[in-house]
Motif scaffolding. Structure first.
Motif, PDB file in Angstrom:
ATOM      1  N   VAL A   2      23.103  -4.493 -51.969  1.00 10.93           N
ATOM      2  CA  VAL A   2      23.549  -3.213 -51.409  1.00 10.93           C
ATOM      3  C   VAL A   2      23.087  -3.068 -49.962  1.00 10.93           C
ATOM      4  N   PHE A  26      25.099  -1.896 -46.345  1.00 14.67           N
ATOM      5  CA  PHE A  26      24.659  -0.901 -45.362  1.00 14.67           C
ATOM      6  C   PHE A  26      24.586  -1.529 -43.980  1.00 14.67           C
ATOM      7  N   VAL A  42      17.847   2.855 -44.119  1.00 10.42           N
ATOM      8  CA  VAL A  42      18.017   2.933 -45.581  1.00 10.42           C
ATOM      9  C   VAL A  42      18.012   1.535 -46.168  1.00 10.42           C
ATOM     10  N   TRP A  92      15.557   0.004 -48.929  1.00 14.23           N
ATOM     11  CA  TRP A  92      16.151  -0.565 -50.130  1.00 14.23           C
ATOM     12  C   TRP A  92      15.610  -1.963 -50.388  1.00 14.23           C
ATOM     13  N   ASN A 114      23.514   1.319 -60.210  1.00 17.62           N
ATOM     14  CA  ASN A 114      23.502   1.153 -58.754  1.00 17.62           C
ATOM     15  C   ASN A 114      24.498   2.069 -58.091  1.00 17.62           C
ATOM     16  N   VAL A 165      23.186   5.632 -58.118  1.00 22.66           N
ATOM     17  CA  VAL A 165      22.120   5.798 -57.142  1.00 22.66           C
ATOM     18  C   VAL A 165      22.690   5.850 -55.734  1.00 22.66           C
ATOM     19  N   LEU A 166      23.635   4.945 -55.440  1.00 19.47           N
ATOM     20  CA  LEU A 166      24.235   4.901 -54.109  1.00 19.47           C
ATOM     21  C   LEU A 166      25.004   6.168 -53.814  1.00 19.47           C
ATOM     22  N   LEU A 189      22.628   8.829 -52.863  1.00 21.43           N
ATOM     23  CA  LEU A 189      22.115   8.575 -51.515  1.00 21.43           C
ATOM     24  C   LEU A 189      23.144   8.957 -50.452  1.00 21.43           C
ATOM     25  N   LEU A 190      24.377   8.459 -50.635  1.00 21.04           N
ATOM     26  CA  LEU A 190      25.394   8.684 -49.607  1.00 21.04           C
ATOM     27  C   LEU A 190      25.794  10.150 -49.533  1.00 21.04           C
ATOM     28  N   PHE A 238      14.557   3.227 -58.087  1.00 23.82           N
ATOM     29  CA  PHE A 238      15.202   4.033 -57.062  1.00 23.82           C
ATOM     30  C   PHE A 238      15.628   5.401 -57.555  1.00 23.82           C
TER      31      PHE A 238
END
Lengths: 296, 215
Positions: free
Chosen positions: A166, A170, A289, A293, B7, B10-11, B14-15, B125
């Motif tokens: 991931v 980013f 970020v 991560w 995932n 979680v993303l 976050l976004l 996370f």
């Protein structure tokens, strides 16, 4: 090899972007090789120097070009070693890009024109905001891949593995924003306009003429190629077996990048100047970020 | 497969947080908070997939409905009634907000770090982002002027509290959560009415102006 490709093909890359924009606008557009014609034409012309300029102004295009070519020596073809490769070489690459910018800014200030001074201040401000994103991205990559030279980083970034992949996405987005901003492409600056109050890069080179201008145009094409191939190296997962296959894949990815940039330039309007710093801070935050991560 | 979904969840959290910090347009903020609420409603299902039962299903569906649909619709309505579309001139601009957001993310990371040993690797996370969502909501409350944006911040904070509960508490996080949610429910209700009346009386909903009443 990467050096030769860049020296030969970087104006063609710009030509492709222009062609795609013309296609979207329903025009025929200028020929693909127009930038080569421009360079040849400018090289044959004479130079005009303002009486207020000094030797700084005359040297700067060639210092910038030298910095770009040196940076190209460090830049590897994804998956292969470059001419100059050592741990931490990406710092040198970014420092060379900074030298490039510094010499152009010096020349702009040297003319004594307030207009060019304004352009120089904008250029410096935005690259000051873009540089943390660039550096953070490569720190994240070298941390995640445990490789400290560009060759190791670009050889297979997708081996970063599992949930940490991931971070790569980013970084890819962050680098793309930096790529557009540093090369003054459309959401940030319009490469086609002159005498606009929002322009950043173009305003600095208004006083250059003849071969000097050719040097600057060629340098900016090389800069676009450098950042573009860094982006391609990080974002494309394909590494073929043989050398020629890899070169083909790389060139294909660059064409893909040109198409993306062309489409973006066709469908987006230029943002207000005040929003540029906003977008660049977004790039920095995305890289940050990614850092968190990858540590996690 | 589950890992990928986790995932993704979680993303998205976050976004959506980054988007909330980034934008000044209220419809976008409400959409982000709706997406965030939906995803956080799904979160307990993803986390406790092996021992999912009927009560968990029901609670998750209620949460999704409330956080993802009902509260955003209420907000949307009060936005239209108040006639505000943009958050103009917040105390902290979007650029600085983003950088502060990064700092808050690092802070919540640092706070969660001691919990690391007690969590499975891939779940680390979730509490980090839950804390980040809480901080983000608090930051939105203190840094924006409009009452609606502050309500959005409050909702974000509540989303974070819920996600934190869902990620750490194993057995009965939902009783507590339902209590908290009731508070929020009342809060949104009252604030919605208040916004409406403030708008009717004064033609604007800038809470900063209220503080001048003291003098």
């Amino acid at each position: 090899m990467s050096l030769i490709l860049a020296l030969l093909l970087s104006p063609l890359f710009l030509g492709m972007i222009v062609k795609i924009k013309a296609f979207f606008a329903g025009r025929k557009g200028q020929p693909l090789l127009q930038f080569y014609y421009d360079l040849v034409k400018l090289l044959q012309k004479g130079v005009v120097y303002s009486s207020s300029t000094t030797v700084v102004f005359r040297l700067s295009p060639w210092i910038a070009l030298a910095a770009a070519v040196t940076a190209l020596c460090i830049l590897p073809l994804p998956g292969y070693s470059s001419w100059i490769s050592f741990p931490g070489d990406f710092f040198v690459l970014f420092a060379l890009l900074a030298v490039l910018r510094f010499s152009l800014v010096c020349a702009a200030l040297d003319t004594g024109s307030s207009f060019e001074g304004m352009g120089a201040s904008r250029e410096v401000l935005f690259s000051f905001l873009a540089e943390p994103a660039l550096l953070l991205s490569f720190l994240v990559l070298s941390f995640g891949l445990e490789g400290y030279s560009l060759h190791e980083i670009l050889s297979n970034p997708f081996s970063i593995g599992g949930g940490k992949l991931v971070a790569l996405y980013f970084i890819s987005v962050s680098l793309f924003i930096v790529l557009l901003a540093e090369n003054s492409r459309i959401p940030f600056d319009d490469p086609n306009t002159h005498l606009e109050l929002t322009m950043i890069h173009e305003v600095m080179v208004l006083d250059h003429s003849g071969p000097d201008l050719a040097g600057i145009l060629y340098t900016s094409a090389l800069k676009l190629w450098i950042l573009g191939s860094l982006w391609v190296g990080i974002s494309s997962p394909w590494r073929g077996g043989s050398f020629y296959l890899d070169v083909l894949v790389f060139l294909g990815s660059m064409i893909f990048l040109a198409v993306i940039i062309g489409i973006i330039e066709s469908i987006l309007a230029r943002v207000r100047l005040i929003r540029v710093s906003h977008a660049l801070s977004l790039a920095t935050v995305l890289a940050g970020v990614a850092l968190l991560w990858i540590i996690g | 497969m589950e890992h990928t979904i986790l995932n993704l969840v979680v993303l998205t959290i976050l976004l959506s947080n980054i988007r909330l910090l980034n934008t000044s347009r209220l419809p976008v903020m409400i959409l982000s908070v709706a997406i965030q609420g939906f995803v956080i409603g799904v979160l307990p299902l993803v986390l406790h997939w092996e021992r999912i039962n009927l009560s968990l299903w029901i609670i998750a569906l209620i949460m999704i409905a409330i956080k993802g649909v009902i509260l955003p619709r209420l907000l949307h309505r009060s936005m239209q009634e108040a006639g505000v579309i943009r958050e103009v001139e917040p105390f902290v601009g979007p650029t600085v907000s983003l950088l502060i957001g990064l700092f808050l993310l690092a802070l919540s990371y640092w706070i969660t770090f001691p919990l690391r040993a007690s969590l499975p690797e891939e779940l680390f996370f979730v509490p980090v982002l839950a804390l980040f969502t809480v901080f983000n909501g608090l930051f939105l409350i203190v840094s924006r002027k409009k009452a609606i944006t502050q309500v959005i911040g409050y909702l974000t904070m509540e989303n974070g509290v819920y996600a934190f509960g869902a990620s750490l508490a194993v057995d009965h996080p939902f009783l507590v959560e339902l209590g908290v949610l009731l508070d929020v429910w009342v809060g949104v209700f009252i604030m919605g009415i208040a916004i409406y009346h403030i708008n009717r009386e004064f033609d604007h909903i800038d809470t900063d102006k209220l503080s001048t009443l003291k003098h």
